[in-house]
Each structure stands twice: as C-alpha cells, then as structure tokens.
Design an enzyme around this catalytic site. Sequence first.
Site, short mmCIF file in Angstrom:
data_model
loop_
_atom_site.label_atom_id
_atom_site.label_comp_id
_atom_site.label_asym_id
_atom_site.label_seq_id
_atom_site.Cartn_x
_atom_site.Cartn_y
_atom_site.Cartn_z
N GLY A 37 0.79 -1.22 0.00
CA GLY A 37 0.00 0.00 0.00
C GLY A 37 0.83 1.27 0.00
CG ASP A 40 -0.04 -8.72 6.24
OD1 ASP A 40 0.61 -9.77 6.42
OD2 ASP A 40 0.22 -7.65 6.81
CG MET A 49 3.91 -12.76 8.58
SD MET A 49 4.90 -12.34 7.15
CE MET A 49 5.16 -10.59 7.41
CD GLU A 106 2.81 -9.21 11.67
OE1 GLU A 106 3.94 -9.23 12.20
OE2 GLU A 106 2.63 -8.97 10.46
#
EC number: 2.7.1.11
Length: 530
Positions: free
Chosen positions: A241, A271, A314, A370
């Site tokens: 991003g 992710d 993650m 996480e």
Amino acid sequence: MEASISFLGSTKPNISLFNPSSNVLPRRDFPLPALKLKKVSVLPRILHQKRLIRAQCSDGFKPEEDDGFVLEDVPHLTKFLPDLPSYPNPLKESQAYAIVKRTFVSSEDVVAQNIVVQKGSKRGVHFRRAGPRERVYFRSDEVKACIVTCGGLCPGINTVIREIVCGLNNMYGVNNILGIQGGYRGFYSKNTMNLTPKVVNDIHKRGGTFLQTSRGGHDTAKIVDNIQDRGINQVYIIGGGGTQKGAEKIYEEVERRGLQVAVSGIPKTIDNDIAVIDKSFGFDTAVEEAQRAINAAHVEVESVENGVGIVKLMGRYSGFIAMIATLANRDVDCCLIPESPFFLEGKGGLFEFIEERLKENRHMVIVIAEGAGQDYVAQSMRASETKDASGNRLLLDVGLWLTQQIKDHFTNVRKMMINMKYIDPTYMIRAIPSNASDNVYCTLLAQSAVHGAMAGYSGFTVGPVNSRHAYIPISQVTEVTNTVKLTDRMWARLLASTNQPSFLTGEGALQNVIDMETQEKIDNMKISSI
C-alpha cells in the site's frame, strides 16, 4: 459517447459529455439538480476524495434513466499528451497469439466489482479489463523500462520480475530493461542492472527479491528527475500500500512535467490486505507454508500433558493468513485476529475456553495474527508507539506476551501444570519461493501490467476482480485496507470449525459491533445511495 458526473466536494454535481475515443477531458458542462447525499459521518476519507465517476450511456443521455453504471477509469497518456501517436500492436504478428480467437481486448470490455446482485440492482462499479490492445503508444525499439521492488518480502516477487522482463521482450520485442536495486532509493543512488530473459531465467525458483528492497526512501522529485535523466518511459513498481501511494505520486509528477512515461503498479502484500482485488500474490504460498508451523505445534502439544501451542502468523491489520490457515488445517482450537477483539478473563474469555479444551482434549493450539491484541500488549508493557521507515507501526510480540499471560494464569491462579509451546514462523513463511498457483498468478499480473503500459495507460495497478484481471486506479487500492469482515460467512465458518467463543460479550464488544456497522456502511456506499 460517455457522460461524466463530477463530485468535487459539492452536493451539486456537474455532468459533462465525454468522447471515449478522444481521451481528452470533458468540454461542456451543465448543472444537474441538487442531489441529496446520504450522510455517513464516519467516512471522512471517502467524502474528501475528488473522484471522477464516469457513467457509460447512449448518445441521448438522461440522468433520470441512469442504470447506475460506474467506470472507475485509469489515466491514459493522451490525457496530457493529446498528440501522442499510436502504432499497431506487435502481437498481430506473434505466433503465440496467431490462433487466439480474440487477441485484443476491446475498449468497451469492463469487469464488474460486484457480481452478486438482486432484481432491480444498480449496475455498480466496473473497471477496465486488462489485456493487450490493438494499438500501442510505444515503439518497441524506443521503450526503456525499469522495474523496482519495495517494502517487505513476499513469495512470488521474483516471478513477477521475470515475467515483466520476458513479457516485454518476448511479446513486444523490448530489449532495454533496467532493474532498480534497493527500492525507491535505488533511483537516485543509481544502483541499477540490465535485465534480459537470460539474466532472470531461473530467479522464480528463489525466495526474496532479485533486485533487493528497502523501506521508505521515497523522494518524488529525485525519482522523477532520475527517470527523466535516464530516458526511462515505462516504470513497473512492485510493492504494498505505501509503495503504491508512492507510485501514484510518481505518476502525478510525471503528468505535471508532461513526460511520456507509463507508471504501472503491481500490488504486493503477504497479508492480503489490498482492497478491490480478489487476493494478493504470495498469499496462497504463505497459507501453505503456515501449515508446517501449525502441524509442528500440534505434534508438540499432543506429546505432553496440558500442552498449549501458540503459532504467530503475519497480519498487521488483516487476519486473512491466520483465518485461512486455520480453516485449512483443522487442528486449530482458536484463531485470534486484529479485526476481532478478544479478552482473557471472565465468562466467555480466552482463559475459560483454554481450560475447557484442556479438560476435554488435554491439549490445544492457538493461531494468532501479529496485529491482534496490540492494545493489551502495549498497556501491559507500557510501550509507546513507534514506526518503521515506511510509516508502519512497529508491532510488539503478541505471541510472547500471550504465552506468558496464559502461563501465569494457569500456574498462579488456577494452580494447573501447563506446557507452553510458542512458534514464530514469520520469516520462514515470507522468504520462500512461490508455489505453482502463485507462479501462474504472478505471470498473469506481470503480463497484464506490460499490456497496460504498452497501451498507454498510466497511474494504474493490476489485479483480479472476480477472477477477471483488470486495470484499477491506484487510489482505489490505497484508500482502504482490506480486512476480514466479521459479518461475512467466512468468519462464521471459522467459528463453526473451531467452536471458539466469538468474544462479543466481553470488554470491547460494543466497539467491535460499532466497527462492524461502520464497515457495512462503507461497503454499502454505492452510486445508488446519493
């Protein structure tokens, strides 16, 4: 003919006639009657946008008969270079495409963002379909392309690099391709290497990035100065991003200077938190590799009395890896993600659930993303918020914290003997080569980016929307983070699979419900709501 409706911070829009073949800005404006906007006070980032919504229609456009078709179009070089010449696409002479029934994508081909509709539904948002166009805006011998990778590692980066190089060379005959080394900093530190199909031949078999990477270091003026000085006219930017926001700034500066430079983004995040697209590359590989860690934890806790295994995966803001890995494994008893606040003590809390599972099975496995429980960890450790070079919040180790909390509770409060096992496979998951599925996906992404740049599109990113690859304005994938929606069936499937508590009855439950309602309002904000 198209009509474009412009909402520029006003509730009274203008409508302009627009010829799609001319690729120039609208010239005739006349006001529409004032429309009543649906007020959603929780959407400042959406309401401040100055978006151009184009509604495709016939020559006799009538606003009251609008069927709700919205094209989220991507910029074209002819927007600011109207006299730019075009050329026949070299694929016309390609043996590879000789027997393809429909080699070129029509300018009228679009991909719908929403394919589940009801009778009377508006047509909704669409994106331009990705693929080769009949005309290109670059001569093959004049192309000087560059590729850069930024941010964290992800399985499949090298495949994308390889396929951009091979796509440019094999499909379009481009021979001048540079690799920018070390992320955005590589532009102005002049770390480059020449890329050919031979150089990148087997890099897809390796993890990491062949070009090296870094976080931060984005200086728009310096980067575009270097692009201009080197005579680069195609820029391929692979990153998440923050990187895509940087790509958008580069495009805007290129446009301001009037340069014939196509800027193409390829979204990258392990992710799976990129909005609009179905999923990000490397995600399937990450979920597959996570199974090894979960299986190891299960073997460990099965082999001891009252074994509790914690696997941290993650997921900074989005819990997709944890959720899908849990569903795929079936040995997980509880999955904790950032989108679903949890609590430890009291009825319906995590401690109570752990005790029940230990009495029932004598062992249990917890998968935690996480980014989950960060408020608890920060409060417990009295830690202040810090950020990395990309502006991301540095996360505290929720896995270690939860391990200690469980151990203290059962040892000191419940007076139970408990065996804790903690596994953190973070770097093992993201540093491996991509699997077969992701390799194919990366190939499609790379080729779509190449076709788009050669066709003169710029300031766009690529990705599958409902399994059809499309060109998407970069702003569409950077404005909002894709997160697990607790109101969707997928989360319900996980709760049914693990039989874990929903944690909606404890501390933070009210805020959780408010967040879900807010997300629904964002999802439901369509052109039909104004």
